[in-house]
Design a protein around this motif. Structure first.
Motif, PDB file in Angstrom:
ATOM      1  N   PRO A 172      -3.863  11.120   3.900  1.00 41.83           N
ATOM      2  CA  PRO A 172      -2.557  11.656   4.341  1.00 41.83           C
ATOM      3  C   PRO A 172      -1.984  10.962   5.569  1.00 41.83           C
ATOM      4  CG  PRO A 172      -4.113  13.443   3.883  1.00 41.83           C
ATOM      5  CD  PRO A 172      -4.897  12.171   3.911  1.00 41.83           C
ATOM      6  N   LYS A 173      -2.781  10.133   6.260  1.00 45.23           N
ATOM      7  CA  LYS A 173      -2.275   9.413   7.428  1.00 45.23           C
ATOM      8  C   LYS A 173      -1.316   8.292   7.033  1.00 45.23           C
ATOM      9  CE  LYS A 173      -6.350  10.303  10.319  1.00 45.23           C
ATOM     10  NZ  LYS A 173      -7.509   9.677  11.008  1.00 45.23           N
ATOM     11  N   TYR A 174      -1.395   7.869   5.769  1.00 50.34           N
ATOM     12  CA  TYR A 174      -0.504   6.803   5.321  1.00 50.34           C
ATOM     13  C   TYR A 174       0.889   7.370   5.077  1.00 50.34           C
ATOM     14  CZ  TYR A 174      -4.496   3.700   4.621  1.00 50.34           C
ATOM     15  OH  TYR A 174      -5.608   2.912   4.810  1.00 50.34           O
ATOM     16  N   PRO A 175       1.933   6.573   5.302  1.00 50.15           N
ATOM     17  CA  PRO A 175       3.295   7.081   5.114  1.00 50.15           C
ATOM     18  C   PRO A 175       3.567   7.478   3.676  1.00 50.15           C
ATOM     19  CG  PRO A 175       3.295   4.688   5.441  1.00 50.15           C
ATOM     20  CD  PRO A 175       1.915   5.165   5.746  1.00 50.15           C
ATOM     21  N   ASN A 176       4.309   8.574   3.514  1.00 52.31           N
ATOM     22  CA  ASN A 176       4.783   9.014   2.199  1.00 52.31           C
ATOM     23  C   ASN A 176       3.634   9.224   1.215  1.00 52.31           C
ATOM     24  OD1 ASN A 176       7.045   9.842   0.777  1.00 52.31           O
ATOM     25  ND2 ASN A 176       7.483   7.805  -0.067  1.00 52.31           N
ATOM     26  N   THR A 177       2.516   9.731   1.737  1.00 52.25           N
ATOM     27  CA  THR A 177       1.320   9.973   0.931  1.00 52.25           C
ATOM     28  C   THR A 177       0.890  11.416   1.116  1.00 52.25           C
ATOM     29  OG1 THR A 177       0.627   7.666   1.218  1.00 52.25           O
ATOM     30  CG2 THR A 177      -1.049   9.229   0.479  1.00 52.25           C
TER      31      THR A 177
END
Length: 284
Positions: A172-177
């Motif tokens: 969830p730290k990745y963008p738009n994930t």
């Protein structure tokens, strides 16, 4: 939209000979699932492969089994193995440093080029996360190439969920994930969603517009979630899955994994549901 998935991918003759490899790390995921990182005997990556491809994992003299390469790094490949029979019991008895054999890679792979710029919905349960993880981590490593990523994942209990720390804390730290996780049986150590995968999937109200679904799980989950995806409005050509059958050779000679005129080891394991529509398949 129409995705082009390659089938009948060629392999070199040297891929038929197992490489001498070693286990460099073992991570217990559940009571019957372990993740194994593998290097060659001299500490190198055994081979490069694409997300979704498979390889034969051998424990001499007990036999070998075909598994999806669930992730890879610069100097290793990783397999996620569920203990379900004789050979996998021997794999689960391995220790770090033990010698094994690896041959591959085999089969086709997820359409990483065709998915560029699209939103992707991953749906899976239990050990079905292993092939999904190979594609999902590839997309995270190349995050700017892809649209929104959603994962819908479930297990019977909290203890049946694989790579839970990655799912909840890393991805969830990745963008738009976004990740959505449920378990079937409520427990004191779980404060997330409780419910079966298919109704949980439907409750999240995903739109099929501009989105590809990638589905992998056991027979019951696969059937019910496929029905849910169709109900939501995903056409067969926008639903990707992987098939699994007994594969003894990996080169289309033993005939153990054929579905009609196709062989999972040669033409798969990745297919769209549109490609499977007219085949006498019963893998799920």
């Amino acid at each position: 939209m129409t995705l082009e998935i390659e089938h009948g991918c060629a392999r070199a003759k040297e891929q038929l000979v197992p490489l001498a490899c070693k286990v460099v790390s073992i991570t217990s995921q559940t009571s019957d699932v372990k993740a194994y990182r593998i290097q060659t005997a001299d500490g190198q990556k055994p081979f490069d492969c694409e997300p979704g491809q498979t390889a034969m994992f051998s424990v001499i003299p007990y036999g070998e089994c075909m598994f999806c390469v669930s992730s890879q790094g610069e100097d290793y490949i990783e397999f996620t193995v569920k203990k379900v029979g004789y050979v996998t019991e021997r794999i689960h008895a391995l220790n770090v440093g033990d010698s094994i054999g690896i041959r591959g890679p085999y089969g086709n792979w997820f359409p990483t080029e065709g998915l560029k710029g699209k939103d992707v919905l991953f749906v899976g349960g239990g050990i079905g996360l292993a092939p999904l993880r190979s594609l999902l981590t590839y997309m995270l490593d190349n995050r700017d190439d892809y649209g929104r990523i959603d994962l819908v994942y479930s297990g019977s209990t909290r203890d049946d969920l694989l790579f839970l720390d990655e799912i909840q804390n890393d991805w969830p730290k990745y963008p738009n994930t976004f990740v959505n996780v449920s378990i079937y049986q409520a427990s004191d150590d779980w404060d997330g969603a409780v419910g079966f995968t298919a109704p949980f999937l439907e409750s999240l109200d995903f739109s099929p517009e501009g989105r590809i679904a990638v589905l992998c799980g056991g027979p019951s989950l696969f059937r019910t979630c496929l029905e849910s995806l169709e109900k939501i409005g995903f056409p067969p050509e926008d639903i990707i899955t992987t098939l699994e059958m007994k594969m003894k050779c990996g080169i289309g000679k033993c005939g153990r994994c054929n579905i009609g005129s196709l062989y999972i080891c040669l033409d798969g394991p990745v297919f769209t549901m549109a490609e499977l529509a007219d085949l006498p398949w019963s893998a799920h």
